[in-house]
Design a protein around this motif. Sequence first.
Motif, PDB file in Angstrom:
ATOM      1  N   GLU A 347       0.813  -1.224   0.000  1.00 42.81           N
ATOM      2  CA  GLU A 347       0.000   0.000   0.000  1.00 42.81           C
ATOM      3  C   GLU A 347       0.847   1.275   0.000  1.00 42.81           C
ATOM      4  O   GLU A 347       0.335   2.344  -0.314  1.00 42.81           O
ATOM      5  N   LYS A 348       2.122   1.154   0.333  1.00 42.83           N
ATOM      6  CA  LYS A 348       2.990   2.335   0.416  1.00 42.83           C
ATOM      7  C   LYS A 348       3.880   2.514  -0.808  1.00 42.83           C
ATOM      8  O   LYS A 348       4.678   3.452  -0.861  1.00 42.83           O
ATOM      9  N   ILE A 349       3.767   1.613  -1.793  1.00 38.36           N
ATOM     10  CA  ILE A 349       4.587   1.748  -3.005  1.00 38.36           C
ATOM     11  C   ILE A 349       4.092   2.939  -3.819  1.00 38.36           C
ATOM     12  O   ILE A 349       2.928   3.013  -4.197  1.00 38.36           O
ATOM     13  N   ASN A 350       4.982   3.853  -4.083  1.00 44.32           N
ATOM     14  CA  ASN A 350       4.610   5.082  -4.794  1.00 44.32           C
ATOM     15  C   ASN A 350       5.727   5.460  -5.756  1.00 44.32           C
ATOM     16  O   ASN A 350       6.755   5.967  -5.342  1.00 44.32           O
ATOM     17  N   GLY A 351       5.521   5.154  -7.040  1.00 46.81           N
ATOM     18  CA  GLY A 351       6.513   5.553  -8.036  1.00 46.81           C
ATOM     19  C   GLY A 351       7.278   4.401  -8.651  1.00 46.81           C
ATOM     20  O   GLY A 351       8.252   4.643  -9.377  1.00 46.81           O
ATOM     21  N   TYR A 352       6.862   3.165  -8.413  1.00 54.21           N
ATOM     22  CA  TYR A 352       7.525   2.045  -9.081  1.00 54.21           C
ATOM     23  C   TYR A 352       7.239   2.137 -10.581  1.00 54.21           C
ATOM     24  O   TYR A 352       6.094   2.133 -11.015  1.00 54.21           O
ATOM     25  N   VAL A 353       8.305   2.231 -11.373  1.00 50.85           N
ATOM     26  CA  VAL A 353       8.166   2.324 -12.831  1.00 50.85           C
ATOM     27  C   VAL A 353       8.180   0.910 -13.399  1.00 50.85           C
ATOM     28  O   VAL A 353       9.213   0.234 -13.409  1.00 50.85           O
ATOM     29  N   GLY A 354       7.036   0.462 -13.843  1.00 50.55           N
ATOM     30  CA  GLY A 354       6.900  -0.887 -14.366  1.00 50.55           C
ATOM     31  C   GLY A 354       6.701  -0.905 -15.862  1.00 50.55           C
ATOM     32  O   GLY A 354       6.701   0.138 -16.526  1.00 50.55           O
ATOM     33  N   VAL A 355       6.506  -2.090 -16.394  1.00 45.70           N
ATOM     34  CA  VAL A 355       6.234  -2.258 -17.819  1.00 45.70           C
ATOM     35  C   VAL A 355       4.848  -1.721 -18.159  1.00 45.70           C
ATOM     36  O   VAL A 355       4.636  -1.119 -19.211  1.00 45.70           O
ATOM     37  N   SER A 356       3.911  -1.904 -17.237  1.00 50.62           N
ATOM     38  CA  SER A 356       2.519  -1.530 -17.511  1.00 50.62           C
ATOM     39  C   SER A 356       2.153  -0.131 -17.051  1.00 50.62           C
ATOM     40  O   SER A 356       1.052   0.340 -17.347  1.00 50.62           O
ATOM     41  N   GLY A 357       3.030   0.526 -16.330  1.00 53.03           N
ATOM     42  CA  GLY A 357       2.743   1.879 -15.871  1.00 53.03           C
ATOM     43  C   GLY A 357       3.588   2.247 -14.670  1.00 53.03           C
ATOM     44  O   GLY A 357       4.441   1.470 -14.219  1.00 53.03           O
ATOM     45  N   ILE A 358       3.368   3.444 -14.158  1.00 47.96           N
ATOM     46  CA  ILE A 358       4.048   3.902 -12.944  1.00 47.96           C
ATOM     47  C   ILE A 358       3.039   3.743 -11.809  1.00 47.96           C
ATOM     48  O   ILE A 358       2.008   4.410 -11.781  1.00 47.96           O
ATOM     49  N   TYR A 359       3.351   2.849 -10.875  1.00 47.78           N
ATOM     50  CA  TYR A 359       2.396   2.459  -9.836  1.00 47.78           C
ATOM     51  C   TYR A 359       2.478   3.390  -8.632  1.00 47.78           C
ATOM     52  O   TYR A 359       3.551   3.617  -8.078  1.00 47.78           O
ATOM     53  N   ARG A 360       1.298   3.894  -8.264  1.00 46.62           N
ATOM     54  CA  ARG A 360       1.170   4.738  -7.069  1.00 46.62           C
ATOM     55  C   ARG A 360       0.046   4.143  -6.216  1.00 46.62           C
ATOM     56  O   ARG A 360      -1.102   4.551  -6.303  1.00 46.62           O
TER      57      ARG A 360
END
Length: 389
Positions: A347-360
């Motif tokens: 729930e605290k992941i903010n800004g992980y740059v993935g293949v499918s998008g930037i997860y916030r």
Amino acid sequence: MKKLLLAILVLALGFSAPLQAAEKEPIKIGALFALSGPAAFIGTPTKLVAEMAVAEINKQGGINGRPIKLIMADTEGDPTKAVMAVKRLIEVEKVVALIGPTRTGTGMAIKPIVERARVPIVMTVGGDPVIMEGGRFGTARFIFKAPQRSSTAVKKIYIYLKEKGLKRVAILTASDGFGQDGRRWLKKLAPEFGLTIVGEESFNPTDTDMSGQLRRLMAKNPQVIICWTIGPAGANVAKDVKRLGIKVPLFQCHGLPDPKYIELAGPAAEGNLMPSTKLMAWEQLPDSDPQKPVIARFVYLYKEVYKLDKKFPINTHSGYAWDAVNLLVLAMKKAGPDREGIRDALEKINGYVGVSGIYRLSPKDHCGLDVDSMIIVKIENGKWKLEAY
């Protein structure tokens, strides 16, 4: 003195050996995919991507020195078998977390079991209900998902239609859980974008002829048709549109950007539009897009290192398992193999740059992707063209 030193050495070795073994003991992650049945064309390559992600993470030292071990289960795309599989993974294999499954229906079937067992899962399904709460949706405290919400894909289509001045919309949706989820959002969000649903029809995902539904929709004089399904049914709709001589644009959903769609639809795919992850037209992205180098590395590994593309050409689903695994790993590096801790860390992941998008991610959003994670693609000359960024 020598005897004392020898005793200390023996004790030290005796204690350190189990500790070292514990440090290297694999962390088990359960993986549920449709490896057989009607959704195997999605589930099998998703499994291979999950294995690729785990192999790369283990090369880099795993999670705090401990390797990951994937424990696979085949749902066959069947809700009952998915329930049996997830129970085995949780109760027998004692996995600390889960990824998968392939279809929204199987995701909904295992949702209450995962919640009761309090095991974090990052699903790889398209539909929103798996992370929706309240009433018949139940709770979703331990459930996250890597693909965009159906509502996000609908918004991306509607932004495009509004910009093009297209206001009269006809919708054709599958009768399964995924199709009805799309129908719900297509109807709910239309007024927000100044659009009118002039007609709606449905079909069984195994149907091969939707010409009757299309004729009824065209009698309503729409400016665009939106179809919501995955699998061969989408290609059948495209072929019926071409055969009937329908000239209005055909939009497919975010589950269909796949070379298989072009293969099945043939010439009828030409001109079709759909929302997609950036993976399908990544080379056409501006260099300023932070996802571009991440996707470039993923494509290199997929094609050149693991050579998965020879059997399963890259499609919009390809990155979901990669992102699901990496989201779990980010959480585990913070929390260790503790189920509650992993849930809280996700729930605290903010800004992980993935293949499918930037997860916030957040307590209120267990997907964390918005419309900026998607593009609109158009099929031109049998290839994917970036139509709208």
